[in-house]
Design an enzyme around this catalytic site. Structure first.
Site, mmCIF file in Angstrom:
data_model
loop_
_atom_site.group_PDB
_atom_site.id
_atom_site.type_symbol
_atom_site.label_atom_id
_atom_site.label_comp_id
_atom_site.label_asym_id
_atom_site.label_seq_id
_atom_site.Cartn_x
_atom_site.Cartn_y
_atom_site.Cartn_z
ATOM 1 N N ASP A 9 0.875 -1.163 0.000
ATOM 2 C CA ASP A 9 0.000 0.000 0.000
ATOM 3 C C ASP A 9 0.924 1.228 0.000
ATOM 4 O O ASP A 9 2.111 1.117 0.299
ATOM 5 C CB ASP A 9 -0.888 -0.044 1.249
ATOM 6 N N ASP A 11 0.004 5.163 1.030
ATOM 7 C CA ASP A 11 -0.160 6.084 2.161
ATOM 8 C C ASP A 11 -0.224 5.305 3.480
ATOM 9 O O ASP A 11 -1.070 4.418 3.632
ATOM 10 C CB ASP A 11 -1.444 6.901 2.008
ATOM 11 N N ASP A 166 -1.544 -0.958 5.891
ATOM 12 C CA ASP A 166 -1.827 -0.427 7.236
ATOM 13 C C ASP A 166 -3.318 -0.275 7.484
ATOM 14 O O ASP A 166 -3.721 0.407 8.427
ATOM 15 C CB ASP A 166 -1.146 0.935 7.415
#
Length: 211
Positions: A9, A11, A166
């Site tokens: 991922d 960001d 995250d």
């Protein structure tokens, strides 16, 4: 398990973009003669995009007559300041170098729009082997399509990949694609066991243990 590919991922996993998104929101609030919002409240919303920031900052929903204009403006401010304070998380640069030295393929799978993703990667001199964005396909995470598309572009099998993220949607996307998932504790999401991740790491350098 033989791993030949790691997908990330963006960001909150590879790059800490929250400072510049917070700057964009607070700049817009000031222009509208409204008080700034505290960074600690903005940071957890970053994973949900500009619309979530507008809803929080202006205490409104998408039916507000100014919502679309505010959303356009925050993206404009963010685009102009995309690398103002954003940087890779601690250890990311060394891990990327290590992956490339080991000839391990790596890529980015994000829900961030393509024009912002490519601009950020260019500004920070990050050069993945594949990039799949939120508007690359009809579906985005937690749908498996973006991860499977990334695998197809790299000509690798999902079972030989790891997906690092995250957010719960990252873990769902990985599970839906048949890819083992790694949740990071340093990102924007508050990791919970109900994410059903396969592995958990506190620092990105721990990824090398899987290779």
């Amino acid at each position: 398990m033989t791993v030949n590919t790691i997908l990330f991922d963006l960001d909150g996993t590879l790059v800490d973009t929250a400072p510049d998104l917070a700057y964009a929101l607070n700049t817009l609030l000031i222009k509208n003669e409204l008080p700034e919002k505290p960074y600690k409240n903005i940071k957890p919303l970053v994973a949900f995009g500009g619309k979530a920031l507008i809803k929080y900052g202006f205490n409104c929903d998408e039916n507000h007559p100014n919502f679309l204009e505010w959303h356009r403006k925050i993206l404009e401010i963010y685009t102009d300041n995309i690398d103002r304070n954003s940087s890779t998380f601690k250890g990311v640069d060394s891990v990327i170098k290590a992956l490339e030295a080991k000839q391990i393929l790596w890529g980015v799978v994000t829900n961030k729009p393509e024009h912002l993703t490519l601009l950020l990667l260019e500004k920070l001199n990050i050069n993945p082997d594949v990039v799949v964005c939120g508007d690359t396909l009809e579906f985005n995470k937690p749908h498996p399509a973006p991860l499977l598309y990334a695998c197809a572009q790299l000509a690798v099998q999902p079972e030989s990949c790891l997906f690092v993220g995250d957010d719960k949607n990252d873990m769902l996307a990985g599970a839906n694609a048949g890819i083992k998932t790694i949740a990071v504790t340093y990102g924007y999401g508050k990791v919970s066991q109900d994410w059903n991740y396969d592995y958990l790491i506190d620092q990105v350098e721990e990824l090398m243990e899987f290779l």
